[in-house]
Design an enzyme around this catalytic site. Structure first.
Site, PDB file in Angstrom:
ATOM      1  N   LYS A  53      53.918  29.046  -7.170  1.00 37.50           N
ATOM      2  CA  LYS A  53      55.202  28.805  -6.501  1.00 37.50           C
ATOM      3  C   LYS A  53      55.921  27.627  -7.146  1.00 37.50           C
ATOM      4  CE  LYS A  53      53.509  30.940  -2.293  1.00 37.50           C
ATOM      5  NZ  LYS A  53      52.912  30.828  -0.951  1.00 37.50           N
ATOM      6  N   GLN A  97      51.349  26.194   3.175  1.00 33.93           N
ATOM      7  CA  GLN A  97      50.509  27.310   2.726  1.00 33.93           C
ATOM      8  C   GLN A  97      49.482  27.669   3.805  1.00 33.93           C
ATOM      9  OE1 GLN A  97      51.068  29.064   0.004  1.00 33.93           O
ATOM     10  NE2 GLN A  97      49.309  30.407   0.210  1.00 33.93           N
ATOM     11  N   ASP A 120      59.833  30.660   4.224  1.00 36.05           N
ATOM     12  CA  ASP A 120      58.775  31.670   4.398  1.00 36.05           C
ATOM     13  C   ASP A 120      59.189  32.727   5.426  1.00 36.05           C
ATOM     14  OD1 ASP A 120      56.392  31.731   2.966  1.00 36.05           O
ATOM     15  OD2 ASP A 120      55.522  30.034   4.057  1.00 36.05           O
TER      16      ASP A 120
HETATM   17  N1  GUN Z   1      49.364  32.604   2.483  1.00 36.09           N
HETATM   18  C1  GUN Z   1      49.365  33.850   1.951  1.00 36.09           C
HETATM   19  N2  GUN Z   1      50.625  34.275   1.764  1.00 36.09           N
HETATM   20  C2  GUN Z   1      51.435  33.284   2.164  1.00 36.09           C
HETATM   21  C3  GUN Z   1      52.848  33.128   2.197  1.00 36.09           C
HETATM   22  O1  GUN Z   1      53.631  34.004   1.820  1.00 36.09           O
HETATM   23  N3  GUN Z   1      53.296  31.943   2.678  1.00 36.09           N
HETATM   24  C4  GUN Z   1      52.464  30.968   3.115  1.00 36.09           C
HETATM   25  N4  GUN Z   1      53.002  29.844   3.580  1.00 36.09           N
HETATM   26  N5  GUN Z   1      51.147  31.084   3.106  1.00 36.09           N
HETATM   27  C5  GUN Z   1      50.647  32.234   2.617  1.00 36.09           C
END
Ligand code: GUN
Length: 283
Positions: A53, A97, A120
């Site tokens: 990311k 996350q 998100d």
């Molecule tokens: N863990 C797995 N996929 C995601 C996501 O798209 N966003 C976040 N914040 N955590 C994750």
């Protein structure tokens, strides 16, 4: 019949070129879109995801902040970091996350993120906006799936879409997005009695369970579009999806591979959401 591939890498590249151009335009107005990523603990998969990311931010010219905290961090400490990011004008998107350590209440942490920075799309305000058709951030993975359908010019109106999986992150928002495009939507899950009977009726199947071989060729109507959201490892440790790709590609009309399908699209849509957050602020 052999299905046509929907290439998530190629589509991502195309979309990220557009993101980069819009970032450049915003920078010319003195605003650099910024994403804050917070990781608690040392889950190896999460470490890879957050690195990707942050790298995507760099590649598209955005500002990013990565905070990694030890698993001993308290929820109060994390909430204080989220609060600081909420107030930081250089930050337009905040991503905590998941999964969080067991001693934290993930929903409480998500609700602490300002909805204006919830890139998100996990905040209840974002979920509510999606459900009611109001503007807000869409969760990145199902949003990426919609972009993939758009990229092949697929008309959802009147089609039957079957979503396998009912998570708040993928299954439920996916169903809402398909519904918004006038598909007839069925959500299947672990208690569904006859999954095959459902999927055989589907024009579009989204597999989002997190288990290998949930969808096999005998469960797919010839010509159907199959989107594979799964991220699993096979016996050799290789990345694979929820779909038995080798057999299903002989029946489906379109199919997304794993890797190189939905995965890169998730990060691309995170960039899009962060950029749009900055553009809204600039407007
Ligand atoms: N863990 C797995 N996929 C995601 C996501 O798209 N966003 C976040 N914040 N955590 C994750």
């Amino acid at each position: 019949m052999t299905a046509q591939l929907i290439d998530g890498n190629a589509l991502s590249k195309q979309l990220r070129t557009d993101v980069s151009a819009r970032v450049t335009a915003l920078k010319a107005r003195g605003i650099t879109p910024g994403l804050a990523v917070i990781l608690v603990g040392d889950n190896p998969a999460s470490q890879v995801y957050v690195r990707n990311k942050v790298k995507a931010c760099e590649d598209t010219g955005m500002h990013s902040v990565l905070e990694t905290w030890p698993v001993t961090m308290t929820e109060a400490e994390l909430l204080a970091r989220v609060d600081a990011m909420n107030r930081d004008p250089s930050i337009h998107g905040i991503l905590v996350q998941l999964p969080l350590p067991a001693h934290m209440n993930a929903q409480r942490v998500i609700e602490a993120i300002s909805p204006e920075k919830d890139v998100d799309g996990f905040h209840i305000a974002s979920a509510g906006a999606l459900m009611t058709g109001l503007p807000g951030f869409w969760p990145c993975t199902p949003y990426g799936c919609m972009k993939m359908l758009e990229s092949i010019g697929y008309e959802l109106k009147g089609k039957h879409a079957v979503v396998i999986g009912r998570s708040n992150i993928v299954g439920k928002p996916m169903a809402m997005m398909l519904l918004q495009q006038n598909a007839t939507v069925t959500i299947c899950h672990s208690a569904t009695k006859d999954l095959k009977a459902m999927t055989l009726q589907a024009d579009v199947i989204v597999a989002a369970v997190g288990k290998r071989n949930v969808l096999t060729a005998d469960m797919v109507k010839p010509g159907a579009v199959v989107l594979d959201v799964g991220m699993n490892r096979n016996d050799e440790g290789k990345l694979c999806g929820d779909v038995d790709f080798a057999s299903v590609k002989e029946v489906a009309g379109w199919i997304t591979p794993v890797p190189g399908g939905v995965g890169p699209m998730t990060i691309t849509m995170l960039m899009v959401n962060t950029l749009e957050s900055a553009e809204r602020r600039a407007a």
